[in-house]
Design a protein around this motif. Structure first.
Motif, mmCIF file in Angstrom:
data_model
loop_
_atom_site.group_PDB
_atom_site.id
_atom_site.type_symbol
_atom_site.label_atom_id
_atom_site.label_comp_id
_atom_site.label_asym_id
_atom_site.label_seq_id
_atom_site.Cartn_x
_atom_site.Cartn_y
_atom_site.Cartn_z
ATOM 1 N N CYS A 1 -11.003 1.020 3.032
ATOM 2 C CA CYS A 1 -10.189 2.247 2.977
ATOM 3 C C CYS A 1 -10.472 3.165 4.153
ATOM 4 O O CYS A 1 -11.606 3.537 4.422
ATOM 5 N N THR B 1 -8.797 2.756 -4.689
ATOM 6 C CA THR B 1 -9.636 3.061 -3.529
ATOM 7 C C THR B 1 -11.099 2.801 -3.925
ATOM 8 O O THR B 1 -11.448 2.837 -5.113
ATOM 9 N N TYR C 1 0.252 4.901 1.123
ATOM 10 C CA TYR C 1 -0.820 5.569 1.872
ATOM 11 C C TYR C 1 -0.946 7.046 1.535
ATOM 12 O O TYR C 1 -0.951 7.909 2.414
ATOM 13 N N ASP D 1 -11.228 -3.272 -5.039
ATOM 14 C CA ASP D 1 -10.929 -2.144 -4.147
ATOM 15 C C ASP D 1 -10.436 -2.691 -2.814
ATOM 16 O O ASP D 1 -10.157 -3.892 -2.688
ATOM 17 N N SER E 1 0.830 -1.204 0.000
ATOM 18 C CA SER E 1 0.000 0.000 0.000
ATOM 19 C C SER E 1 0.861 1.248 0.000
ATOM 20 O O SER E 1 1.875 1.306 0.677
#
Ligand SMILES: Cc1cc2nc3c(=O)[nH]c(=O)nc-3n(C[C@H](O)[C@H](O)[C@H](O)COP(=O)(O)OP(=O)(O)OC[C@H]3O[C@@H](n4cnc5c(N)ncnc54)[C@H](O)[C@@H]3O)c2cc1C
Length: 392
Positions: A187, A160, A137, A184, A135
């Protein structure tokens, strides 16, 4: 009346409006608050077709999809090196790898050190795909990769939930849905790029220009994997360099930040939810089971896997296609009820802090992150004291 996205403020910044615009007059720009936002570059050329508003997940409800019963799974890659390098169990990578071998192109996210940003790109080989592992971020810049999708091609698109919800609308409108698989993740929200830029700027005098970044690593196990790994171009002896953990991506030496548990400032800000895109607060429609994807991945943080330190990807499949892809991929699969998969995930919207605008101004100022974090703490303590006095 204007029938285009020019009236929107603080949307998700997914860029599908730019992809669908027949006049190619929409482009994504980084706002002063540190988020990608669509801008109409030549308003006079707008034909008021309204497609940009129609494709938009921000202005519309979740799109209808051919949903099956939502199913939950605990999963992890059968290949230890993939599991070690991924954020959770490496399932995201394995699903993408499977589809690549079936002739799909994969639209995933990599870190572009030159531009200091996360960005969507198109992977066509397994080697290309490696950059997508893990990931990043921060909000990804998706405009170029999403625009490059061609009708007739087969694609896996990851992103996302808001990016994927607009993508679902896009492939429906373009009649491409049969050729596209959408993935996805659970999130939390995307923090301002102002935070990332400041974080990097404060480290660069020490480690040189950042040439590679990874957000999570399992050197101390999975549950304490919140530490940044950064490779700089100034590898002198004043810095504690370690052998790179993410050897699939790069060899050489990496600087590891303090872990979240030891006070890394990026994670202190990110995990306290204080500087997300405004749309991640009151306008997020995608928490828990709400999704327009075929498949959703995330960290399976619940009590059942609390002792696991290798990483487990929690998966929800929403469509038959999502389940089929999962079952064919190179992962161990344990069926779990959805409550087990979603334990530890946010179930509803989070609140924007009352000092949000001031915090963004601080992130734009010359103050360092440590000072800004102390100011945030003071705001929080002030709020608690104010609340207690109010109760008396
Ligand atoms: C901003 C953000 C917030 C998140 N919040 C949560 C959360 O609250 N709870 C939770 O369980 N998990 C969250 N995740 C997802 C989690 O970190 C892992 O990606 C997920 O567990 C899958 O791990 P994996 O090992 O199976 O995937 P991997 O094999 O590591 O694959 C990661 C996938 O994520 C995609 N990706 C990486 N960065 C981005 C980005 N910036 N934007 C769009 N796509 C990206 C990649 O293209 C890749 O397909 C979040 C991820 C991001 C980027």
């Amino acid at each position: 009346m204007t029938n285009n996205i020019s009236t929107l403020k603080n949307c998700y910044g997914c860029s599908l409006c730019a992809s669908i615009c027949p006049k190619h007059i929409i482009s994504l720009k980084l706002s002063k608050t540190g988020f990608y936002q669509p801008v109409i570059v030549n308003d006079g050329d707008c034909v008021q077709c309204g497609l940009c508003l129609k494709v938009c997940a921000y202005t519309n409800a979740l799109p209808n999809i051919d949903r099956a019963i939502v199913q939950g799974f605990a999963t992890w890659s059968k290949e230890p090196v993939v599991r070690r390098m991924a954020s959770s169990g490496g399932t995201g990578f394995e699903l993408a790898r499977l589809l690549l071998h079936k002739g799909y192109k994969v639209i995933a996210v990599r870190y572009n050190a030159e531009q200091q940003r996360a960005e969507h790109y198109i992977a066509e080989t397994e080697e290309d795909l490696i950059q997508s592992m893990g990931s990043k971020y921060i909000q990804s810049f998706s405009e170029e990769a999403f625009r490059a999708m061609k009708k007739g091609g087969k694609y896996l698109v990851t992103g996302t939930p808001c990016q994927i919800a607009s993508m679902r609308r896009y492939v429906q409108m373009k009649k491409m849905e049969d050729d596209v698989v959408l993935m996805d993740f659970f999130c939390h929200g995307v923090p301002s790029k102002l935070l990332w830029d400041k974080y990097v700027a404060e480290l660069e005098p020490k480690i040189g220009k950042v040439i590679y970044a990874s957000w999570r690593n399992k050197r101390a196990g999975w549950h304490d994997s919140w530490a940044m790994g950064l490779d700089g171009d100034k590898q002198d002896s004043s810095v504690d360099w370690h052998d790179s953990y993410n050897t699939l991506i790069r060899g050489g030496k990496t600087f590891y930040s303090r872990k979240r548990s030891e006070g890394d400032l990026f994670y202190k800000f990110f995990l306290s939810d204080v500087c997300f895109n405004k749309a991640c607060y009151k306008d997020c429609k995608f928490k828990n089971l709400q999704s327009a994807a075929d498949i959703r991945i995330g960290d399976l943080w619940g009590h059942k896997y609390a002792e696991n330190e290798d990483g487990v990807t929690g998966v929800l499949t929403f469509t038959e296609r999502g389940e089929k892809v999962l079952r064919e991929s190179n992962v161990e699969i344990v069926p779990e009820i959805t409550e087990v998969v979603t334990e530890g995930q946010l179930k509803g919207k989070i609140k924007s802090p009352y000092y949000y605008t001031f915090l963004i101004a601080l992130l734009r100022s010359r103050l360092n992150l440590g000072t800004i974090y102390r100011i945030v703490q003071m705001f929080r303590i002030g709020r608690i004291i104010g609340y207690k006095l109010h109760l008396k």
